[in-house]
Design a protein around this motif. Sequence first.
Motif, PDB file in Angstrom:
ATOM      1  N   UNK A 272     -23.696   4.742  27.360  1.00  0.00           N
ATOM      2  CA  UNK A 272     -23.217   4.426  26.019  1.00  0.00           C
ATOM      3  C   UNK A 272     -24.328   4.594  24.991  1.00  0.00           C
ATOM      4  N   UNK A 273     -25.542   4.139  25.336  1.00  0.00           N
ATOM      5  CA  UNK A 273     -26.672   4.262  24.411  1.00  0.00           C
ATOM      6  C   UNK A 273     -27.034   5.715  24.185  1.00  0.00           C
ATOM      7  N   UNK A 274     -27.121   6.500  25.266  1.00  0.00           N
ATOM      8  CA  UNK A 274     -27.451   7.923  25.138  1.00  0.00           C
ATOM      9  C   UNK A 274     -26.388   8.659  24.333  1.00  0.00           C
ATOM     10  N   UNK A 275     -25.119   8.354  24.606  1.00  0.00           N
ATOM     11  CA  UNK A 275     -24.032   9.024  23.893  1.00  0.00           C
ATOM     12  C   UNK A 275     -24.068   8.672  22.409  1.00  0.00           C
ATOM     13  N   UNK A 276     -24.314   7.396  22.099  1.00  0.00           N
ATOM     14  CA  UNK A 276     -24.376   6.985  20.702  1.00  0.00           C
ATOM     15  C   UNK A 276     -25.509   7.645  19.947  1.00  0.00           C
ATOM     16  N   UNK A 277     -26.711   7.667  20.562  1.00  0.00           N
ATOM     17  CA  UNK A 277     -27.858   8.304  19.922  1.00  0.00           C
ATOM     18  C   UNK A 277     -27.616   9.794  19.728  1.00  0.00           C
ATOM     19  N   UNK A 278     -27.064  10.440  20.747  1.00  0.00           N
ATOM     20  CA  UNK A 278     -26.784  11.878  20.649  1.00  0.00           C
ATOM     21  C   UNK A 278     -25.792  12.154  19.530  1.00  0.00           C
TER      22      UNK A 278
END
Length: 300
Positions: A272-278
Amino acid sequence: MSSGTERDPSRPPAVRRREDLDGCGCLRCRGLDYAVVSRSFGAAFIWGGRLLRRRPSVLLVFVLVGVAQQLSLLVPMEPGIAAAFVGIAGVFFGRGYAGLVGAGDLRGSDARFPPVVAAATRLPAALGAFGVAALGAAAVAVGLVIAGSRAGPALATTLGVGGGRVFDALVLAAAVGVVVYVLVKCCFVPEACFIGGYGPLESIRVSWALTTMHRRKAVALTAGLVALFAVSVALEAGVDAGRPVVISVTFAGTTVPVRSIGLSTATVPRLAADAGLSAVYYLVFAHQYVQGLVDEAAAV
């Protein structure tokens, strides 16, 4: 030649350079809000975060990319090949989807055109441009390394740089410099493909021109993207070390595992964190691409 704006809001945006337009290229003809040129670099991140809340489908796309990459590990073929392809193609698709949604918002036509279809249609051009740029940079870098290894000892003695190892380090630094330079100059290639509708070679030309005019922004965006990827890889290395490696890079006897292409499926919070930052970061890329084209047209 395509017109400066597409008045049919059901169609995906095609924001191009002034020289590729039939219209005058002003904000009105492009259908753009004045905020796109008045918004600062930092404000673009705030805009991206707010847009992500209004269009959560952007986040969902990146989550699905991570899940698809994990599932691709089950494909019965050479370990990691399928996952690597899904990861690269998936992240490019996600970046294209985010870019089209962002450009649509800047033109006041968000949610009225099918960004999924547009991203899928323009994905081959983006992957082709990535391949051309990567192969070109790799060819020059490898050429430098080969030439340096052959002429290293004699040239090191002539230049008085203290031996072959020092010269090898200089050659390696030059090769890395070439790769970094191409990475910066081609940072807007995906946006040129997805948002501008350019072909592979045209998108490289457009990105090269934009980064020449907006050198600092291009360096900052590229450095931030590399930093996010490096942090993701570093965190991934300490989580579930037994999980299959998707890609590994070996240099000087040291193997560095790259378990994902910027998206980690190790845990749900990490994904979720990686997807949000991306998602936010690629929305900012879209904003800076559009802003750069407007600034370029105003400078003519």
